[in-house]
Design a protein around this motif. Structure first.
Motif, mmCIF file in Angstrom:
data_model
loop_
_atom_site.group_PDB
_atom_site.id
_atom_site.type_symbol
_atom_site.label_atom_id
_atom_site.label_comp_id
_atom_site.label_asym_id
_atom_site.label_seq_id
_atom_site.Cartn_x
_atom_site.Cartn_y
_atom_site.Cartn_z
ATOM 1 N N CYS A 95 0.857 -1.177 0.000
ATOM 2 C CA CYS A 95 0.000 0.000 0.000
ATOM 3 C C CYS A 95 0.898 1.233 0.000
ATOM 4 O O CYS A 95 2.112 1.118 -0.039
ATOM 5 C CB CYS A 95 -0.880 0.022 1.247
ATOM 6 S SG CYS A 95 -2.110 -1.266 1.300
ATOM 7 N N LYS A 135 -3.956 3.062 -2.159
ATOM 8 C CA LYS A 135 -4.674 3.236 -0.893
ATOM 9 C C LYS A 135 -3.729 3.211 0.301
ATOM 10 O O LYS A 135 -2.694 2.552 0.283
ATOM 11 C CB LYS A 135 -5.704 2.111 -0.700
ATOM 12 C CG LYS A 135 -6.746 2.039 -1.775
ATOM 13 C CD LYS A 135 -7.679 3.206 -1.709
ATOM 14 C CE LYS A 135 -8.712 3.090 -2.813
ATOM 15 N NZ LYS A 135 -9.510 4.268 -2.922
ATOM 16 N N LEU A 140 -8.052 1.443 3.516
ATOM 17 C CA LEU A 140 -8.385 0.114 3.003
ATOM 18 C C LEU A 140 -9.282 -0.637 3.988
ATOM 19 O O LEU A 140 -10.260 -1.271 3.586
ATOM 20 C CB LEU A 140 -7.103 -0.669 2.730
ATOM 21 C CG LEU A 140 -7.246 -1.984 2.013
ATOM 22 C CD1 LEU A 140 -7.808 -1.766 0.620
ATOM 23 C CD2 LEU A 140 -5.894 -2.656 1.911
#
Length: 178
Positions: A95, A135, A140
């Motif tokens: 991420c 994200k 998330l």
């Protein structure tokens, strides 16, 4: 004579759920890095889910940051039917602010060939890894709880084979970037 320290409840705010829980301690500083397990079954209408949070103390306030979201086994036993196939996978992805371990779970409407299951597994991995790149981990977790991730990926997987169920069984933060 030993002076006994009295414990009291401190408020821990879970921002992603807009909820507050209370932890017992003698000082706020002792609440750093404590683990909280929060049951989301009522929030998610019967989906047996546990959210694991780690506490962070900033300026006298205690916040809970999500580290793991897990759907429990009895839920899957309840939704499984005869003459269906299921697909599981496990992989890590990056991420914006860390790496996460993802375990998706899919159930088809009928029994399908191994090649179809493999195609679903591969497409799921590609779509989830693409989704993760843009994200942050806490965002998330919010989107997983609201069901947005499942909806977008399920629509893309429907083109390979119609699914009766798609969800991410486990999402766990492996290594946050500081």
């Amino acid at each position: 004579m030993v002076k006994k320290i009295k414990n009291k409840f401190f408020e821990v705010e879970i921002e992603m759920l807009d909820k507050k829980v209370f932890l017992l301690s003698d000082k706020v500083e002792n609440l750093e890095n404590k683990i909280i397990k929060y049951d989301l079954s009522k929030v998610l209408r019967g989906k047996n889910t546990i959210l694991t949070l780690k506490t962070k103390v900033k300026e006298g306030k205690v916040n809970g940051e999500a580290t793991k979201l897990q759907i429990l086994q009895p839920f899957f036993q309840r939704i499984m039917r005869k003459n269906v196939s299921y697909v599981e996978d496990s992989f890590s992805g990056d991420c914006e602010d860390g790496s996460v371990k993802v375990k998706p779970f899919l159930i088809t409407r009928r029994k399908v060939h191994r090649s179809v299951r493999k195609a679903l597994r591969d497409k799921t991995k590609i779509e989830i890894l693409e989704y993760l790149k843009s994200k942050k981990t806490q965002d998330l977790f919010k989107e997983l709880i609201k069901g947005r991730v499942q909806k977008t990926i399920s629509l893309k997987l429907k083109k390979i084979y119609p699914l009766s169920f798609f969800d991410i069984r486990i999402l766990k933060v492996e290594a946050p970037k500081n």
